[in-house]
Write a protein that holds these residues in place. Structure first.
Motif, PDB file in Angstrom:
ATOM      1  N   TRP A  12      -7.750  15.439 -91.739  1.00  0.00           N
ATOM      2  CA  TRP A  12      -9.062  15.440 -92.389  1.00  0.00           C
ATOM      3  C   TRP A  12      -8.949  15.882 -93.840  1.00  0.00           C
ATOM      4  O   TRP A  12      -8.321  16.894 -94.136  1.00  0.00           O
ATOM      5  N   TYR A  27     -21.533  22.350 -91.502  1.00  0.00           N
ATOM      6  CA  TYR A  27     -20.825  21.083 -91.355  1.00  0.00           C
ATOM      7  C   TYR A  27     -20.308  20.593 -92.701  1.00  0.00           C
ATOM      8  O   TYR A  27     -20.960  20.773 -93.736  1.00  0.00           O
ATOM      9  N   CYS A  30     -16.107  14.819 -93.844  1.00  0.00           N
ATOM     10  CA  CYS A  30     -14.657  14.661 -93.940  1.00  0.00           C
ATOM     11  C   CYS A  30     -14.273  13.196 -93.789  1.00  0.00           C
ATOM     12  O   CYS A  30     -14.992  12.415 -93.170  1.00  0.00           O
ATOM     13  N   CYS A  32     -10.912  10.930 -92.523  1.00  0.00           N
ATOM     14  CA  CYS A  32      -9.584  10.966 -91.916  1.00  0.00           C
ATOM     15  C   CYS A  32      -8.624  10.161 -92.790  1.00  0.00           C
ATOM     16  O   CYS A  32      -8.995   9.117 -93.342  1.00  0.00           O
ATOM     17  N   ARG A  40     -16.695  11.596 -90.903  1.00  0.00           N
ATOM     18  CA  ARG A  40     -17.429  12.323 -89.878  1.00  0.00           C
ATOM     19  C   ARG A  40     -17.769  13.707 -90.397  1.00  0.00           C
ATOM     20  O   ARG A  40     -17.034  14.270 -91.201  1.00  0.00           O
ATOM     21  N   SER A  41     -18.873  14.260 -89.902  1.00  0.00           N
ATOM     22  CA  SER A  41     -19.223  15.646 -90.203  1.00  0.00           C
ATOM     23  C   SER A  41     -18.555  16.536 -89.171  1.00  0.00           C
ATOM     24  O   SER A  41     -18.654  16.277 -87.967  1.00  0.00           O
ATOM     25  N   VAL A  42     -17.868  17.558 -89.650  1.00  0.00           N
ATOM     26  CA  VAL A  42     -17.103  18.454 -88.781  1.00  0.00           C
ATOM     27  C   VAL A  42     -17.503  19.890 -89.094  1.00  0.00           C
ATOM     28  O   VAL A  42     -17.684  20.253 -90.252  1.00  0.00           O
ATOM     29  N   ASN A  46     -14.143  24.657 -86.946  1.00  0.00           N
ATOM     30  CA  ASN A  46     -13.263  23.774 -86.183  1.00  0.00           C
ATOM     31  C   ASN A  46     -12.145  23.229 -87.062  1.00  0.00           C
ATOM     32  O   ASN A  46     -11.033  22.986 -86.590  1.00  0.00           O
ATOM     33  N   LEU A  47     -12.431  23.040 -88.346  1.00  0.00           N
ATOM     34  CA  LEU A  47     -11.387  22.632 -89.281  1.00  0.00           C
ATOM     35  C   LEU A  47     -10.382  23.760 -89.472  1.00  0.00           C
ATOM     36  O   LEU A  47      -9.167  23.560 -89.351  1.00  0.00           O
ATOM     37  N   SER A  52     -10.246  20.603 -84.714  1.00  0.00           N
ATOM     38  CA  SER A  52     -10.449  19.209 -85.113  1.00  0.00           C
ATOM     39  C   SER A  52      -9.471  18.911 -86.238  1.00  0.00           C
ATOM     40  O   SER A  52      -9.520  19.542 -87.296  1.00  0.00           O
ATOM     41  N   SER A  53      -8.578  17.969 -85.994  1.00  0.00           N
ATOM     42  CA  SER A  53      -7.574  17.671 -87.017  1.00  0.00           C
ATOM     43  C   SER A  53      -7.508  16.197 -87.387  1.00  0.00           C
ATOM     44  O   SER A  53      -6.788  15.823 -88.306  1.00  0.00           O
ATOM     45  N   CYS A  55      -9.683  12.007 -86.525  1.00  0.00           N
ATOM     46  CA  CYS A  55     -10.791  11.266 -85.920  1.00  0.00           C
ATOM     47  C   CYS A  55     -10.490  10.864 -84.483  1.00  0.00           C
ATOM     48  O   CYS A  55     -11.311  10.261 -83.821  1.00  0.00           O
TER      49      CYS A  55
END
Length: 67
Positions: A12, A27, A30, A32, A40-42, A46-47, A52-53, A55
């Motif tokens: 991301w 949020y 980001c 990929c 996508r909104s992450v 989580n980042l 979440s690393s 998509c």
């Protein structure tokens, strides 16, 4: 709040803070870095935590390698 703009987390790349998503969670928009360039909104934590690393492209690649 940390500014995550232009930082890389896994695959991301953070584009900007997502002002359209309000609430307690922060949020970030980001993109990929795979060939699909999925956006996508992450959630920020989580980042940072590595939850979440990508998509989903990384998991798909790993599954296809094991087949």
């Amino acid at each position: 709040m940390d500014d995550l703009t232009n930082k890389i987390f896994g695959r991301w790349k953070v584009i900007e803070f997502d002002k359209d998503r309000s609430g307690k969670k922060k949020y970030w928009k980001c993109q990929c870095q795979c060939e699909l360039k999925t956006e996508r909104s992450v959630v920020g934590y989580n980042l940072k935590d590595g939850k979440s690393s990508s998509c989903g492209c990384y998991n798909k690649e790993q599954l296809s390698k094991s087949s």
